[in-house]
Design an enzyme around this catalytic site. Structure first.
Site, PDB file in Angstrom:
ATOM      1  CG  PHE A   1       0.161  -7.040  -2.968  1.00  0.00           C
ATOM      2  CD1 PHE A   1       0.636  -5.961  -3.444  1.00  0.00           C
ATOM      3  CD2 PHE A   1       1.004  -8.259  -3.005  1.00  0.00           C
ATOM      4  CE1 PHE A   1       1.891  -5.711  -3.912  1.00  0.00           C
ATOM      5  CE2 PHE A   1       2.402  -8.088  -3.382  1.00  0.00           C
ATOM      6  CZ  PHE A   1       2.862  -6.776  -3.657  1.00  0.00           C
ATOM      7  CD  GLU A   2      -7.396  -3.953  -3.381  1.00  0.00           C
ATOM      8  OE1 GLU A   2      -8.558  -4.141  -4.483  1.00  0.00           O
ATOM      9  OE2 GLU A   2      -7.287  -2.856  -2.979  1.00  0.00           O
ATOM     10  N   GLY A   3      -7.239  -9.142  -4.742  1.00  0.00           N
ATOM     11  CA  GLY A   3      -7.292 -10.075  -5.890  1.00  0.00           C
ATOM     12  C   GLY A   3      -6.632 -11.446  -5.470  1.00  0.00           C
TER      13      GLY A   3
END
Length: 370
Positions: free
Chosen positions: A156-158
């Site tokens: 999971f990024e952002g």
């Protein structure tokens, strides 16, 4: 007619029944164990980019964990994941789904773990509701079962993870996107048991930056994503196979020595890895100490080549950092208080970019790690 004694008749009947009964089904072979040292790499499975398509059948043998990138949600908040192999018109040379599934099985027969990676740079996943939590777990299981995969990777990024105002203790999180992800991963690991592979690939901002900042901070106004992976890692530490923080695409990060370290050099990898291997006070508060992970749960995440991302580190620098962390010798710029000989391995973005670069990462680091 000659009468058969009762004992002989019973024995004869038993032999006859045994001969007519179907043979017991052969037990499935036990899943291969991961070696003490591992290389984990991401394989571009659902999309194309300039690195070119790589068949699972052509992945070099040095890679022990193959992350299939990426499953993405139908919308950022739906929780429902979708994954399809890249179509041949987008990825010339890509196999059909049937061929792709067969390649997964063949890789597993070679002792590889093939894992579904969720998220990536473009795959925002915010599990804001219990319904999204359940959809995430159910759809992930559907994909895992459909392709016969070994586990899941959380990349999971952002803006997928963040901490609400007032959520200040990683040991007792209250933010729904955090608690629902924890619940979904508990569900998945519970469904599949102890052989299920669970890996995570957070950026340094979501982990090590938590030493200095956690969520919006005690006075508010800070970035609510700072340290937001810490409650997830902590809640799943007993089920976590491997944490490989991305030591790239990162700004300078404060280490345990009170100094800021910059990506792309040995001292950055030494300082960042030592933080999760030794533990650290969250937001500098000793009463909120993030406990160390087991060395066997930790790998260092790196770009496989200069084209793969910011923060590429030359082979010699990576190996110097590895030797420093595992033996305590040859350290420069940062020295851990104690060596961590059980450090598990290295992760790379990506197998495709490494192939593009002549397999330097797999060859050189595979040899060095043994």
């Amino acid at each position: 007619m000659r009468r058969i004694p009762r004992l002989l008749a019973t024995a004869a009947a038993a032999l006859t029944a045994a001969s007519l009964a179907p043979a017991p089904a052969a037990a499935d072979p036990a899943p291969a164990e991961l070696p003490d040292r591992v290389l984990a790499g991401y394989l571009h499975a659902s999309f194309a980019n300039g690195s070119g398509w790589v068949d699972l059948a052509d992945v070099p043998d040095e890679w022990d964990i193959i992350h299939l990138a990426f499953a993405e949600p139908t919308s950022p908040t739906s929780g429902r994941l979708e994954f399809e192999p890249c179509p041949a018109e987008e990825c010339p040379g890509a196999p059909s789904e049937q061929e792709f599934t067969a390649q997964i099985e063949q890789a597993q027969q070679r002792g590889k773990k093939v894992v579904l990676s969720v998220g990536g740079q473009n795959g925002q996943v915010s599990l804001e509701t219990p319904a999204a939590r359940d959809a995430f777990a159910d759809s992930a299981a559907e994909i895992i079962d459909r392709y016969g995969l070994d586990g899941i990777d959380i990349d999971f990024e952002g803006h997928s993870l963040y901490l609400d105002e007032g959520d200040t203790d990683f040991r007792a999180p209250t933010t729904p996107v955090i608690t629902n992800l924890i619940g979904a991963l508990h569900d998945l690991t519970g469904r599949y048991g102890e052989d299920f592979v669970l890996t995570m690939a957070p950026e340094t901002f979501f982990v090590q930056v938590g030493h200095q900042f956690y969520g919006s901070g005690q006075w508010g106004g800070a970035d609510p994503r700072a340290g937001a992976y810490l409650p997830v890692i902590h809640a799943l530490r007993d089920r976590l196979t491997l944490l490989h923080v991305q030591h790239y695409n990162s700004g300078p990060v404060l280490g345990l020595d009170g100094r800021h370290h910059t990506m792309g050099s040995a001292d950055f990898h030494q300082a960042m890895a030592d933080m999760v291997l030794s533990g650290f006070p969250v937001e500098g508060d000793e009463s909120r100490f993030f406990p160390p992970l087991e060395p066997g749960q930790v790998a260092i995440g790196l770009p496989a080549s200069p084209q793969a991302g910011n923060g590429h580190t030359p082979v010699a620098e990576v190996q110097s950092a590895w030797d420093c962390l595992t033996t305590g010798s040859g350290c420069s710029g940062y020295t851990p208080e104690q060596p961590h000989p059980g450090l598990r391995g290295l992760m790379a973005w990506s197998i495709n970019w490494d192939r593009y670069n002549g397999d330097e990462f797999a060859t050189e680091h595979g040899r060095h790690l043994g």
